[in-house]
Structures are given as structure tokens and as C-alpha cells.
Design an enzyme around this catalytic site. Sequence first.
Site, PDB file in Angstrom:
ATOM      1  N   SER A 198       0.867  -1.201  -0.163  1.00 38.61           N
ATOM      2  CA  SER A 198      -0.081  -0.103   0.187  1.00 38.61           C
ATOM      3  C   SER A 198       0.851   1.247   0.043  1.00 38.61           C
ATOM      4  O   SER A 198       1.790   1.149   0.637  1.00 38.61           O
ATOM      5  CB  SER A 198      -0.905   0.008   1.260  1.00 38.61           C
ATOM      6  OG  SER A 198      -1.556   1.346   1.242  1.00 38.61           O
TER       7      SER A 198
ATOM      8  N   ALA B   2       7.186  10.516   4.710  1.00 38.42           N
ATOM      9  CA  ALA B   2       5.730  11.051   5.560  1.00 38.42           C
ATOM     10  C   ALA B   2       5.189  11.813   4.621  1.00 38.42           C
ATOM     11  O   ALA B   2       5.135  12.854   4.465  1.00 38.42           O
ATOM     12  CB  ALA B   2       6.650  11.869   6.679  1.00 38.42           C
TER      13      ALA B   2
ATOM     14  N   LEU C 116      -0.119  10.273   4.000  1.00 39.70           N
ATOM     15  CA  LEU C 116      -1.343   9.674   3.460  1.00 39.70           C
ATOM     16  C   LEU C 116      -2.114  10.531   2.502  1.00 39.70           C
ATOM     17  O   LEU C 116      -3.420  10.268   2.750  1.00 39.70           O
ATOM     18  CB  LEU C 116      -2.448   9.225   4.840  1.00 39.70           C
ATOM     19  CG  LEU C 116      -1.781   8.287   5.772  1.00 39.70           C
ATOM     20  CD1 LEU C 116      -2.605   7.949   6.971  1.00 39.70           C
ATOM     21  CD2 LEU C 116      -1.549   6.771   5.101  1.00 39.70           C
TER      22      LEU C 116
ATOM     23  N   ASN D 242      -5.515  -0.086   7.217  1.00 37.99           N
ATOM     24  CA  ASN D 242      -4.025   0.280   7.809  1.00 37.99           C
ATOM     25  C   ASN D 242      -4.322   1.026   9.180  1.00 37.99           C
ATOM     26  O   ASN D 242      -4.698   1.841   9.725  1.00 37.99           O
ATOM     27  CB  ASN D 242      -3.668   1.621   6.897  1.00 37.99           C
ATOM     28  CG  ASN D 242      -2.542   2.433   7.324  1.00 37.99           C
ATOM     29  OD1 ASN D 242      -1.881   1.941   8.046  1.00 37.99           O
ATOM     30  ND2 ASN D 242      -2.034   3.253   6.560  1.00 37.99           N
TER      31      ASN D 242
ATOM     32  N   CYS E  80       0.048   3.365  10.172  1.00 36.57           N
ATOM     33  CA  CYS E  80       1.078   4.484   9.608  1.00 36.57           C
ATOM     34  C   CYS E  80       1.547   5.217  10.856  1.00 36.57           C
ATOM     35  O   CYS E  80       0.806   5.702  11.738  1.00 36.57           O
ATOM     36  CB  CYS E  80       0.073   5.291   8.822  1.00 36.57           C
ATOM     37  SG  CYS E  80       0.902   6.770   8.328  1.00 36.57           S
TER      38      CYS E  80
ATOM     39  N   LYS F 173      -3.690  -4.613   8.900  1.00 38.22           N
ATOM     40  CA  LYS F 173      -2.104  -4.183   8.583  1.00 38.22           C
ATOM     41  C   LYS F 173      -1.449  -3.520  10.130  1.00 38.22           C
ATOM     42  O   LYS F 173      -2.042  -2.484  10.612  1.00 38.22           O
ATOM     43  CB  LYS F 173      -1.772  -3.177   7.409  1.00 38.22           C
ATOM     44  CG  LYS F 173      -0.287  -2.874   7.226  1.00 38.22           C
ATOM     45  CD  LYS F 173      -0.154  -2.222   6.000  1.00 38.22           C
ATOM     46  CE  LYS F 173       1.327  -1.863   5.746  1.00 38.22           C
ATOM     47  NZ  LYS F 173       1.468  -1.366   4.498  1.00 38.22           N
TER      48      LYS F 173
ATOM     49  N   ILE G  73       4.719  -6.214   8.127  1.00 37.90           N
ATOM     50  CA  ILE G  73       4.580  -4.708   9.066  1.00 37.90           C
ATOM     51  C   ILE G  73       4.425  -3.423   8.150  1.00 37.90           C
ATOM     52  O   ILE G  73       4.861  -3.456   7.007  1.00 37.90           O
ATOM     53  CB  ILE G  73       5.645  -4.386  10.275  1.00 37.90           C
ATOM     54  CG1 ILE G  73       7.250  -4.427   9.680  1.00 37.90           C
ATOM     55  CG2 ILE G  73       5.693  -5.859  11.086  1.00 37.90           C
ATOM     56  CD1 ILE G  73       7.906  -4.197  10.455  1.00 37.90           C
TER      57      ILE G  73
ATOM     58  N   GLY H  90      12.197  -0.492   3.742  1.00 37.68           N
ATOM     59  CA  GLY H  90      13.236  -0.936   2.946  1.00 37.68           C
ATOM     60  C   GLY H  90      14.279  -2.102   3.698  1.00 37.68           C
ATOM     61  O   GLY H  90      13.848  -2.239   4.856  1.00 37.68           O
TER      62      GLY H  90
ATOM     63  N   GLY I 196       7.946  -5.889   4.289  1.00 42.21           N
ATOM     64  CA  GLY I 196       9.019  -4.922   4.942  1.00 42.21           C
ATOM     65  C   GLY I 196      10.431  -5.293   4.885  1.00 42.21           C
ATOM     66  O   GLY I 196      11.057  -6.379   4.918  1.00 42.21           O
TER      67      GLY I 196
HETATM   68  C1  LIG Z   1       6.366   6.207   0.130  1.00 35.43           C
HETATM   69  C2  LIG Z   1       5.487   5.231   0.937  1.00 35.43           C
HETATM   70  C3  LIG Z   1       4.278   5.438   1.139  1.00 35.43           C
HETATM   71  C4  LIG Z   1       3.216   4.644   1.885  1.00 35.43           C
HETATM   72  N1  LIG Z   1       2.057   4.669   2.128  1.00 35.43           N
HETATM   73  C5  LIG Z   1       1.401   3.695   2.839  1.00 35.43           C
HETATM   74  C6  LIG Z   1       0.014   3.889   2.806  1.00 35.43           C
HETATM   75  O1  LIG Z   1      -0.780   4.631   2.443  1.00 35.43           O
HETATM   76  N2  LIG Z   1      -0.605   2.623   3.795  1.00 35.43           N
HETATM   77  C7  LIG Z   1      -0.120   1.978   4.142  1.00 35.43           C
HETATM   78  O2  LIG Z   1      -0.428   0.982   5.023  1.00 35.43           O
HETATM   79  N3  LIG Z   1       1.289   1.559   4.266  1.00 35.43           N
HETATM   80  C8  LIG Z   1       1.958   2.592   3.466  1.00 35.43           C
HETATM   81  N4  LIG Z   1       3.473   2.434   3.418  1.00 35.43           N
HETATM   82  C9  LIG Z   1       4.096   1.322   3.982  1.00 35.43           C
HETATM   83  C10 LIG Z   1       4.269   0.247   2.829  1.00 35.43           C
HETATM   84  O3  LIG Z   1       3.110  -0.553   2.476  1.00 35.43           O
HETATM   85  C11 LIG Z   1       4.948  -0.861   3.533  1.00 35.43           C
HETATM   86  O4  LIG Z   1       4.133  -1.373   4.508  1.00 35.43           O
HETATM   87  C12 LIG Z   1       6.374  -0.397   4.200  1.00 35.43           C
HETATM   88  O5  LIG Z   1       6.940   0.313   3.182  1.00 35.43           O
HETATM   89  C13 LIG Z   1       7.336  -1.633   4.284  1.00 35.43           C
HETATM   90  O6  LIG Z   1       7.561  -2.272   3.134  1.00 35.43           O
HETATM   91  P1  LIG Z   1       8.958  -2.222   2.084  1.00 35.43           P
HETATM   92  O7  LIG Z   1       9.958  -2.119   3.085  1.00 35.43           O
HETATM   93  O8  LIG Z   1       8.815  -3.285   1.233  1.00 35.43           O
HETATM   94  O9  LIG Z   1       8.796  -0.905   1.506  1.00 35.43           O
HETATM   95  C14 LIG Z   1       3.983   3.248   2.735  1.00 35.43           C
HETATM   96  C15 LIG Z   1       5.531   3.300   2.317  1.00 35.43           C
HETATM   97  C16 LIG Z   1       6.288   4.148   1.583  1.00 35.43           C
HETATM   98  C17 LIG Z   1       7.600   4.125   1.279  1.00 35.43           C
END
Ligand SMILES: Cc1cc2nc3c(=O)[nH]c(=O)nc-3n(C[C@H](O)[C@H](O)[C@H](O)COP(=O)(O)O)c2cc1C
Lengths: 269, 269, 303, 303
Positions: free
Chosen positions: C22, C72, C75, C125, C128, C163, C189, C215, C241
Amino acid sequence: MQQNPNVPSVRTVLSVTDETPTVRTLEFADDILASSRPGQFAMVWVPRIGELPMSVMVSETRGNAAFTVRVHGATSTGLYNTPVGGAIGVRGPYGNSFDIRRGRALLVGGGTGLVPLMRLISQAPDDLEITLLMGARTSDEVFFGQRAARMRPDRLDVVVTTDDGTLGVAGNVADEAARRLGDGGFDAVYTCGPELMMRRVVDEARSRGVFVQASIERVMKCGLGICGSCCMDSHLVCTDGTVFDGDHLAKSGDFGYAYRSKSGKSTPY
Amino acid sequence: MQQNPNVPSVRTVLSVTDETPTVRTLEFADDILASSRPGQFAMVWVPRIGELPMSVMVSETRGNAAFTVRVHGATSTGLYNTPVGGAIGVRGPYGNSFDIRRGRALLVGGGTGLVPLMRLISQAPDDLEITLLMGARTSDEVFFGQRAARMRPDRLDVVVTTDDGTLGVAGNVADEAARRLGDGGFDAVYTCGPELMMRRVVDEARSRGVFVQASIERVMKCGLGICGSCCMDSHLVCTDGTVFDGDHLAKSGDFGYAYRSKSGKSTPY
Amino acid sequence: MPVPLSTNVGPLELESPTMLASGILGISTEVFGRILGEGAGAVVTKSLSTEPWEGYANPTVIGADNGGMLNAVGLSNPGAAEFASMLKKSPDVPVIVSLVGSAEPDFEAMVSEFKDCNVIGYELNLSCPHVAKVGLEVGDDVELVGRIVGAVKRATPSPVMAKVGLGSANYMDTVTAAVDAGADAITAINTIRAMAIDADTAVPVLSNKFGGLSGAPIKPIALRCVYEIAERGGIPIIGCGGISTWRDAVEFILAGASAVQIGSALSGGRTGVFSQVNAGIGRYMEQKGHSAISGMVGLAAKS
Amino acid sequence: MPVPLSTNVGPLELESPTMLASGILGISTEVFGRILGEGAGAVVTKSLSTEPWEGYANPTVIGADNGGMLNAVGLSNPGAAEFASMLKKSPDVPVIVSLVGSAEPDFEAMVSEFKDCNVIGYELNLSCPHVAKVGLEVGDDVELVGRIVGAVKRATPSPVMAKVGLGSANYMDTVTAAVDAGADAITAINTIRAMAIDADTAVPVLSNKFGGLSGAPIKPIALRCVYEIAERGGIPIIGCGGISTWRDAVEFILAGASAVQIGSALSGGRTGVFSQVNAGIGRYMEQKGHSAISGMVGLAAKS
Ligand SMILES: Cc1cc2nc3c(=O)[nH]c(=O)nc-3n(C[C@H](O)[C@H](O)[C@H](O)COP(=O)(O)O)c2cc1C
Ligand SMILES: Cc1cc2nc3c(=O)[nH]c(=O)nc-3n(C[C@H](O)[C@H](O)[C@H](O)COP(=O)(O)OP(=O)(O)OC[C@H]3O[C@@H](n4cnc5c(N)ncnc54)[C@H](O)[C@@H]3O)c2cc1C
Ligand SMILES: Cc1cc2nc3c(=O)[nH]c(=O)nc-3n(C[C@H](O)[C@H](O)[C@H](O)COP(=O)(O)OP(=O)(O)OC[C@H]3O[C@@H](n4cnc5c(N)ncnc54)[C@H](O)[C@@H]3O)c2cc1C
Ligand SMILES: Cc1cc2nc3c(=O)[nH]c(=O)nc-3n(C[C@H](O)[C@H](O)[C@H](O)COP(=O)(O)O)c2cc1C
Ligand code: FES
Ligand code: FES
């Protein structure tokens, strides 16, 4: 340890040049940005104020890069007001770049959209015959003409258009582009500027079978192909662009019609 | 993405050779460990059982490395019992290595302490005259003699000592080392084996002014210079060693006297 | 014959175990179509709220100096109604809709917007880490979590995923509340609250100061959460994650995940990550003799 | 004249702001002497318990595949009494003693062991994420934290620091409990609970399965905690977590730390990290016109 290139690195502004009453060029030292390709951009952090995408302007000093910014909202105004000695953060360069063909090229730019075209000129092969069309509303807003001529004394024809006729050809730059294309002889067209202008230039070039590319602007938050704010159809302007071929753009339902607002809402131009 | 070299990488055991009734050599393919320097070690993970430091044994196959392990506690027994096709994890190599001088070298080893000496032999310059003293309690426990001779047909003199006189010279290998040093002519002494044996060898060499180095064992948890379990005075065997000069060791209050137990308590030998 | 990569996350059936996380590129049906074309088993939308949100001012997304990413975005989203009308125009693109809100009525109102859309599930969600009144502030309120999950379950027959993330309460209590209220799966997570300060200017870089770390850096933490939720048992898990390679994905599956989400790894235009990870999982399964993802889920706990 | 690097952490006066973190090389006075010689302003011992502990079986310390480190040494230590007798032999080496235990009597008993040692302070480890009954299980019990800190304060006139981490409770409540009970400083943060699974064998790598993540990956999280504690105010802070360069150290100071601890960055024999970080901080101060560390503490919040 190597610094992550996506973390803003702070640079000191070394010089500030007024281009017009509302446009300034700020120069700074940065080896990596200095060797950006035309069409690439940086994300520019104005500490305490904001961050925004900026095409990387060429500098006449080796190892330097620059931004040419027009006063607009909060962040561009903050950048515009950064004095010599002030600190800005940069990350990038991001995005792809113009595919510079041989022969005769028509460059069509308006306002700060001239920035990637200036870099194109600086990196073009010596034997490229360039016609640079620079559009502005009025003579006050014309800039970069002398700079272009200085950068490339030969094989460069600079043509200015102003909507109010106070300098150069009177009228819209897209009309002038159409006229020039009608005369024939161009192998490629490169354009950057207001999207409706670019849409017309792309259509004119394609209708005559001339290869054309445009460098597109969208709202950008990440520059990394992550946030989606820059999407145009199924493409991301920050990583798939900023430069797109006319053939691609002609099929686009968004190009010239809609962009994503800061909330992500599709918004008509 | 590049794998962190400190994360165990799994290797498949390609062959298992019994050296004695309690010592086995397990070979596997690993380009990086294959080019370890003599004295360096790896941390070897036996999945579900444990992890322990092991000197990296040479292989006669290019790109392969090996471990020669004696059955002792849980992890060494687990490694010993890993069959062909079994999986072990490796990280490293860690530590420094012997400083190979020119001329005549005396190598003094016991048991699996021979492992770094075998690698030293394999990497020694062709004109180094090597005498390898191999000590064991009894003839059953002697190994690597033929292997050494095969690796280096010339300029290598292999001498076996057994405490019970069942093979080679009867008596302790440190006594034999002292005798040979008494005969003179050595430019350097390299030793690895039980610490009390090494302490004697170091003292004998220094008393005759001969350059001497020993490769030291300590309890090791990290191999990275972090946990402190391998400390010897103010030095860390895993990163400052395993190889130390005799001059350094002679000043040590720990060498030959005490090591840190698993809790970190200084424990006399 | 290649091994099948299909997997079930409770009632949710996916053709491959890799999903778009997401908030990643999640505002356009055209982009969703492209990501599905790259091999993603499902796509999750940006978290949507009842009203459109502009989000925070830039800088909103930057690199973290350890190979991760810090964001940040606040949302930002066009609002559930606007989003639903976009989805209606592309009934051929199935999506999982992510929702964010402060209380049950928000969620109920949003679910009703998506009645005529091709929605294959909802992800709530609750995690956040950088927006007040929603996200973790909800997830940390265990009782509220139960009410919200229950309300959404009543409002839709579609699968509902909760989530979770590392907030200021015990995330396992949030998991339990969601499970007890009928959640069909847990996504674990979200990003972890973090920040960046620029030494040269002595200024926090994100306009919101605090953001979420994602990341590679958070992978070992996320992996542990998936393992712990699997140890608890009783609910299918979607791991998320720091996943960027097939090996990462396999580790999460072995820890107990039935599917994984990928976000930050798309950075730099790497939309091809889905097909690469899928191909790697397939090779791994062949090599180890696994005939289905389900046979690998949670294996590490059985070793 | 070079700028002075001295700093005060409450009553604790340090000649330089870089300290050796607890558990790193912390079992030998000779090694402490070496680290002080490298420029560290103070050294913290391994966390000591009333009885000697062998700790967990290897693997106990491995790399994490994102540039960090993962450990579950299990608080192996020779016990407070044995350690005190070692310290007595080296009265010229000042140390900060780290203590771990389950309740007040453990801590009181240990403090009394160090009566005749050169101890310049105590750090209470309320935050080890991988040992049952101590560490985070104590830190998450806010009421117990207050009792322990109070007991140690009554038992010694030396400065007392409470080391916090991200557990299953709100770490800020732990901070508040420690502050209310009279702690002189907060050390933040400890490692973060995490794990590694090997895909090839489907086995968790650490013998304890779970361990603590340290090093670069946790830096943005640790920095945020220091900033949040500084926002709360009322207590000096020692920053810890992923610091390996002078720039990292400066960021923590700008976030609100009066000193920093360095651990994982020593990996690979980099004991020279203290002098490098100190030199870098000095250059930075000269360049920015700071004449004392104290003038930099918390500047980022004032921007
Ligand atoms: C730019 C950005 C925007 C995100 N926006 C949301 C969001 O709107 N809703 C949500 O549940 N998670 C959001 N996330 C979290 C990601 O869905 C994910 O849980 C988190 O980045 C960890 O995964 P990754 O390490 O593969 O990025 C966002 C992450 C990033 C980097
Ligand atoms: C690749 C790229 C290169 C650019 N290069 C330059 C350059 O060299 N020089 C220069 O002056 N500007 C350049 N821009 C534009 C610049 O990034 C800002 O958009 C512009 O300066 C306005 O920003 P602001 O912060 O002042 O306005 P804001 O306060 O952010 O916005 C003011 C209004 O403009 C809208 N808006 C902002 N950005 C965009 C956008 N990208 N597309 C559509 N609407 C938008 C906002 O929604 C808002 O309504 C470039 C943009 C892109 C994407
Ligand atoms: C650099 C280095 C290289 C080594 N190379 C080899 C090798 O090539 N072949 C080989 O067989 N072994 C080698 N060892 C020894 C090996 O790492 C183990 O210590 C040994 O195999 C016993 O381990 P275990 O798990 O079987 O015994 P454990 O069950 O761990 O221990 C059994 C007993 O031995 C003690 N002990 C364990 N390790 C040590 C130690 N290092 N120093 C002092 N006491 C110890 C323990 O405290 C315990 O009392 C090496 C050690 C080091 C440090
Ligand atoms: C191998 C190892 C052992 C540790 N042991 C302890 C300990 O005994 N007590 C403690 O309070 N912290 C311990 N820690 C945590 C560190 O003191 C520090 O808080 C953490 O590693 C974060 O700092 P870093 O990223 O600089 O390593 C240990 C860390 C490591 C890596
Ligand atoms: S600016 Fe974020 S995806 Fe393009
Ligand atoms: S084995 Fe950990 S410091 Fe040497």
C-alpha cells in the site's frame, strides 16, 4: 561508507544570477549533477521550506551545476530567495534524457522549460544544426538567448517569440514551431515547457513524420518511482521519463489533458 | 544486492575424508575461503547445532576450501558428522596471517593446529626451506604428513613426533623444536597447536633470537572484534590475530596462562 | 512444468505470492494494471480516507542513509469516493483497497463506496507511524481495533486484512484484537517511526520531521514479527518490510507468511521486481522439491 | 587551538562525547584501557548479572544482510563479583558499569560489589530484547523500572543512567518512570528485536532464534527516539544506535544527545572509530563556529 544518493546532500550556493524579474539561476558545485544528461532533474531541498523537482541547469564552470527557478509557490520562492552562501540540499539526478539524433534539430522551449534544452545544446554533437525557439509572453520574460549563443557560437539559430510582440516574432511559440516544421528539413524536435504548448508541438511534428520528444512535468514527491504522484497513464514521469517519445505521448489520455494533484486526484489542465 | 559477508552463506559438503579416528576433513566450494591466507579462519555454522571458528584448510581442487575438525563438544561433533551433500554455513575469512619470511622456516604444529601450517606451506615461496614438525600423542593421531609431502615435493622435511614413541621421534614436539632450534640455521618459526606447546616454542625461538609467530585460539563468538570473548590482554585474537609475533606474546600475561570462558571469565589453562 | 506459484491467504486466492504494498504507486488503475502485468499476485491501493488529503509538504520521501527509505507522505489520497469512481472505469483491474480512518463510521462509509468496484479485499491500515489520529494511534488502541475490524467485516463479504506495525503498544495485542474481531489475515509490518536530520543545516529533513523507515533496514525486524505472529497461530499472514529479492520473500514464507508485499524495492523504477522475485521463488521450490507455496509456509519454526 | 570536545551528561563529565556501548568488547580492563586510549570519553562494561552467565550457544553474533548486525549473546558475563575483582586490579581504568537483573535486590547487591572500584557511573540495561525475565521484560514494566532506578540511586552516589529500547510497551513511559525515580540520564536505544532465517536450510540462524538488530539499519529509529526524549525534556540523553561516522554523531547531538555510544561500528577491528568520530566532530564545530558540545545539543528541534 557511501552516502545513499537519495539522501539530500547540502550544497552552498556560489552565485545567483537574475534572468528576468521573476527568474533566477543559482549555481553550486556538484560533480554528479554537473554531468546530468538533458531531461534529467534533481529533487531540491530548501531547508525548513520544502523540496521540489528542478531540471539541472548547465554551468559554464566545470564541476558546477545550477537551477533556474521561477518564483511561484512557497518552495520555489524559498529557492529563489536563497542567497549566495545559502544552503540547499540536492538528490539525483533522476530520470531519462533526450535521445539526441544527428542532422537538424528544432528545440522548442518556454520559460524554465528551456533548462533541459540548454543542457541538450551543451551536450549536442558539434555538427548538429540547431534551431532554438524560445517563447515568452513578453520581452521582459525572455532569457537564456545570449547564454545559448555564448555556449555554442556555431550552428545555432536562436529565435524568440513573444505573445505580445515586444521582442522577436509576435505570437505563440507553438505556431512558430508549426511554421518552421512546415518549411521542412528537421530530423528531430525536442520540447519542454507548458504542457498544452508541448502537446501542440508533438502533434505538429508527428503529423509531418518528424521524430519528437518532450520532457514532461508532474507533481513529484519522491523522484524514485515509489509514490505515484507523477503518474501519466501507466507511466511514471520520474523514472520512465521525464522524456517521452511523441509516438508514446500521442496515445496518452493524460498528456495535455490531466495531471495528478497533490492528493493524487486526476486534475484537468 | 551484495550479501553482507558476515551473514553465513550455505555451502554443500562435497567430500569427507577421515584423517584419524577422530579427525575429518570436509571439503566444499568457496572461492573466497579458497584464497584465505594462512592463519585466517572462518566461522562455521552447523545448522540447528552451533557455530564455531575453524582454520581454513587448503584443498587440492581450485576454488575449494575445507575444514579439518576434531570431534570434541556438540558443534565440532555436529560438523564432523555432516555427510557429503550436507549443508554448512560459512562466514569469513577473518583475522590476519603469518608473515612468511625467506630462507629456512621451522613449522611446529599439533593436531588440527596443523591446518594453518598446511596453508602456509601451500602459499610459501618455492625457495623456502621448510621443516615441518608434527606432534601427536600416538601414531593413530598423526595426519597430513603425506598430504604435505604431496603438496610440496621439494624443500620440505616432515618430522613426526609421538609422545608414546609409536611413530617417528619419541617425545614432545616442543622438545624436538627446541633441539632443532639448538642446531641453528632457521630464519623463522611458525607454530599452531595447544597453547602450552606454543608458549614453549615461542620462548625457545626468542631465546635464540629467531623470529617466531604463533596462531592463537580463543573462544570466539563474533569473529568481528565486537563481543570481546577472544580477548588476550588488550588484543583481540579474531581481528588483531590470530597470528601474533613472539615479541608481543612474550609480554603477554595471558598467552599460555589464561583464556576467557564462555561467560567471559578469565580462566587459567 | 513450472511449479505453481499460487497461494491462498485465508479466503484470498492469489496467482503469485508477491503483492504491491500500500502507498506504493497506488493511485492509478493504469499503473495497477502494469504492476499486475509484471507478475504481482495482487495490488493494494494507497490508504484512502473519507475525504481527500493533500498530505504533507515535500520533503515527503527520501533515502535513508543505510539503504532504506524514509517517508512521511501524510497519507495523501484523493478520498474514497473519488477513488471508487476511478476504479469503476476499470472493472478489469482487481484491487485490494487500503483504508485509513479514526473510527468505525469512517470505515463503514468508505466500504459502501466500493460496492460496484472490482475489489477483492480490504486492508485496514492500523499502523501508519506518522499521521495523528489514524494509523498507529488507532492500532495502539486495541479496543478500537476490534470495533473497526468488526464493523468492516459486517459491511462486506470480501476478505479483510489488518495491517499492523510497531507502535507504542504491543503489536501482538493489536493482532489478537483483529483476529478476535474476525480479520481474515494480518499484514505485517508497516514502516517504523524514524527520522533524518541534516548535520550541515541542523534541520530535520522531512517536513513532518518524523516519518516511517522502510526497505532493507527493517527486514530483520519485519521477519521477526511475521515469525512471532505465526508462533501465535490462528491467522494467515502477509509479510511486508524490506523485501527485494526472492531470497527475502522465501525467508518471509518460511517464517510464516502466505504471501508478501513489496514496496521500497520498486525504487528507481524497478517494477520488474515482481517477476524476478516470482521466478526466484519458483527456482527455489523446484530445487527444494516444494510443489506448492503452502508447503513452505512457516517451515522455519518446524526446524 | 582545537575546540574542546568535553561534554557533561548530567553529573557525568566526559572528555569526549564518544563512549563504548555496553556489550562491545566489555569484559577486559586491558581492552577498556585501549579503547580509552583511542579517544573514547568513557567505556561501558558488558551488562553484568549477580551470577555468571554463559549466554546462548553460537551463532550469537552475525551480520544482518542490510549492513547491520544481529546478536543474541544472551548477556553472557562473568558475574558482578568476578568483574569487580578484575576492576580492582586496574584502578587507573574508569568504567561505567552496566547492570542487568530482574528486581531491586539484584541491582542493590551488584552495586555493593563495586564499592572499591573506579566506577564513574552505572547504566541500567532495561532493554535487552532477547533474554527472558530481564532487559525489556523489565523495561516494559514501568512500575518495576521506577523501583529499580530508585533502589540504585539510593545505593550509590554515582550517576545512574537508564538504557531504554523499543519493547512491547511505550518506551516513553519507561523514560518517564526512570526520570521520576531520579535517573541522571537516559541512554537510547538498545538493539531492536529481530531475526534471520537461512533460506537454504529453512532454519533461524541465531541459536536463540531472536536477537537484537544494531548498526546502521537502526540509526533513523534511534535518532527519532533521542529527538522524542529531548522533546519530552527534563533529562540528559546519551544517543546510541548505528553511529559510525562523525556525521552520525553530530546528528544525534543535534537531536538532543549530550554524548553518544558506539557499538557495531567497531566491527572488523575498527577501534579507531572513536578518534575518527571525535576528529570529525571537532572539524564540524570549528566550521560551524561551535565552541562547546553543549551549544549543539538539541539544535535540530530549534530550527
Ligand atoms: C512512500 C510510501 C508510502 C506508503 N504509504 C502507505 C499507505 O498509504 N498505507 C500503508 O498501509 N502503508 C504505506 N506504506 C508502507 C508500505 O506499504 C510498507 O508497509 C512499508 O514500506 C514496508 O515495506 P517495504 O520495506 O517493502 O517498503 C508506505 C510506504 C512508503 C515507502
Ligand atoms: C521534472 C521537473 C523539472 C522542473 N524544472 C523546473 C525548473 O527548472 N525551474 C522551475 O522554476 N520549475 C521547475 N519545475 C517546476 C517546479 O518543480 C515546481 O512545480 C514549481 O516551481 C512550483 O513549485 P512551488 O513549490 O513554488 O509551488 P507549490 O506551492 O508547490 O504549488 C503551487 C501550485 O502549483 C501546482 N503545481 C506544483 N507543481 C506542479 C507540477 N509539477 N505540475 C502541476 N502543477 C503543479 C500545485 O498543485 C499548486 O497548485 C520542474 C518540475 C518538474 C516535475
Ligand atoms: C581461530 C581458531 C581456529 C580453529 N581451528 C580449528 C580447526 O581447524 N579444527 C578444529 O577441530 N578446531 C579448531 N578450533 C577449535 C574449535 O573452534 C572449537 O573450539 C573446538 O572444536 C571445540 O568446539 P566444540 O563446539 O566441539 O566444543 P564446545 O562444546 O564448544 O566446548 C567444549 C569445551 O571446550 C572449551 N572450548 C571451546 N572452544 C575453546 C577455545 N577456542 N579455547 C578454549 N577452550 C575452548 C569450552 O569452554 C568447553 O569447556 C579453532 C579455534 C579457533 C579459535
Ligand atoms: C554483540 C552485542 C552485545 C551487546 N550487549 C549488550 C549488553 O550486554 N548490554 C546492553 O545494554 N547493550 C548491549 N548491546 C547493545 C549495544 O550496547 C547498543 O545499544 C546497540 O548495539 C546499538 O548500538 P550500535 O548500533 O552502535 O551497535 C549489545 C550489542 C551487540 C552488538
Ligand atoms: S515522483 Fe514519486 S513516483 Fe514519480
Ligand atoms: S570473537 Fe568476538 S571479539 Fe573476537
